[in-house]
Design a protein around this motif. Structure first.
Motif, PDB file in Angstrom:
ATOM      1  N   THR A 258      -8.326  -5.041  -0.593  1.00  0.00           N
ATOM      2  CA  THR A 258      -8.401  -4.357  -1.885  1.00  0.00           C
ATOM      3  C   THR A 258      -9.226  -5.172  -2.871  1.00  0.00           C
ATOM      4  OG1 THR A 258      -6.382  -5.485  -2.557  1.00  0.00           O
ATOM      5  CG2 THR A 258      -6.138  -3.286  -1.592  1.00  0.00           C
TER       6      THR A 258
ATOM      7  N   ALA B 250      -2.592  -2.018  -5.992  1.00  0.00           N
ATOM      8  CA  ALA B 250      -3.034  -1.828  -4.613  1.00  0.00           C
ATOM      9  C   ALA B 250      -2.955  -3.130  -3.825  1.00  0.00           C
ATOM     10  CB  ALA B 250      -4.469  -1.289  -4.595  1.00  0.00           C
ATOM     11  N   THR B 251      -3.273  -4.242  -4.472  1.00  0.00           N
ATOM     12  CA  THR B 251      -3.233  -5.537  -3.795  1.00  0.00           C
ATOM     13  C   THR B 251      -1.800  -5.923  -3.451  1.00  0.00           C
ATOM     14  OG1 THR B 251      -5.254  -6.252  -4.921  1.00  0.00           O
ATOM     15  CG2 THR B 251      -3.855  -7.975  -3.984  1.00  0.00           C
TER      16      THR B 251
END
Length: 267
Positions: free
Chosen positions: A45, A52-53
């Motif tokens: 990501t 998202a990470t």
């Protein structure tokens, strides 16, 4: 009738004693010394996308990953590190490219370690004294990550290509710069996309220093091809007692990389 035919698990025979290395602490995970070989992976990501990470880190953790590396090529990525490091369930290593200032940002953010590739950071050697001081004050280990694809031009000219000797010379040179400032909280990798070259580089490196070693075949390829290349290289080295942490580099989802690394080495 054998134990295998009866379905009884067998304990693999150790082919060589574990190489004696110094031990460093990457967050909650000990690396080197008598610590178990640990499994690492890397997120795909944008690090600046914190949600998202962290979601990908959670998936990696569930797949058996013990240490995760996140890329930090921009200021937005650097700004996200503190939150990611604080909320991640496993230790976070910041992967620094191009600008030394992000090394300091990662240390300040509380990352468990910082990975630097001297071959793609301009004027890196000039900043070693400051980096060593900051890392020492924070108790942050540094991984010197030498990569065949970004080897120093001086060494390419000297050796003609990224030979095992060139990779080892680059790694030990950078380590010596940190040693000049009494900093030895170091882990080293010397990666190449050819497993034969990679294995020989690690063998030479293992004989010339006592730093813990991070094993990896760079640009290993798709899942099937990359898993085989990595397993062959890791098996050759681990059977000789060389290697303290591993990462499988695949053009596949990060969780699959973590599972492949776990399959390559059973603690």
């Amino acid at each position: 009738m054998t134990a295998i035919s009866l379905g009884i698990p067998t304990v693999p025979t150790r082919l060589a004693e574990r190489r004696k290395s110094r031990q460093i602490q990457v967050g909650t995970v000990a690396v080197g010394g008598d610590a178990p070989v640990s499994v690492q992976s890397m997120t795909t990501t944008r690090t600046s996308d914190i949600g998202a990470t962290l979601q990908q880190i959670a998936e990696l953790t569930a797949s058996g990953c013990q240490i995760v590396r996140v890329a930090c090529p921009t200021q937005d990525d650097a700004d996200a590190l503190a939150t990611i490091a604080r909320k991640s369930q496993i230790p976070v290593i910041a992967d620094i490219h191009f600008q030394p200032k992000y090394v300091f940002a990662a240390i300040d953010a509380g990352c468990a370690a910082v990975r630097v590739n001297p071959g793609n950071i301009k004027q890196f050697d000039d900043k070693v004294k400051e980096i060593a001081r900051a890392a020492n004050d924070a108790g942050t280990p540094i991984r010197i990550g030498v990569n065949a694809g970004s080897l120093d031009a001086r060494l390419l000219k000297k050796y003609g290509k990224a030979t095992p000797e060139a990779l080892v010379e680059s790694a030990l040179w950078e380590a010596s710069l940190f040693e000049e400032h009494d900093f030895r909280d170091i882990k080293i990798s010397v990666k190449h996309n050819d497993p034969v070259v990679m294995v020989e580089a690690y063998r030479q490196l293992a004989a010339q220093c006592d730093y813990p070693l991070h094993l990896g075949v760079t640009e290993a390829g798709p899942a099937f091809q990359g898993t085989i290349k990595s397993a062959v290289a890791f098996g050759a080295l681990l059977s000789q007692g060389i290697g303290d942490t591993i990462r499988v580099s695949l053009s596949a989802p990060p969780a699959e990389r973590s599972r492949s690394a776990s399959r390559s080495w059973s603690r």
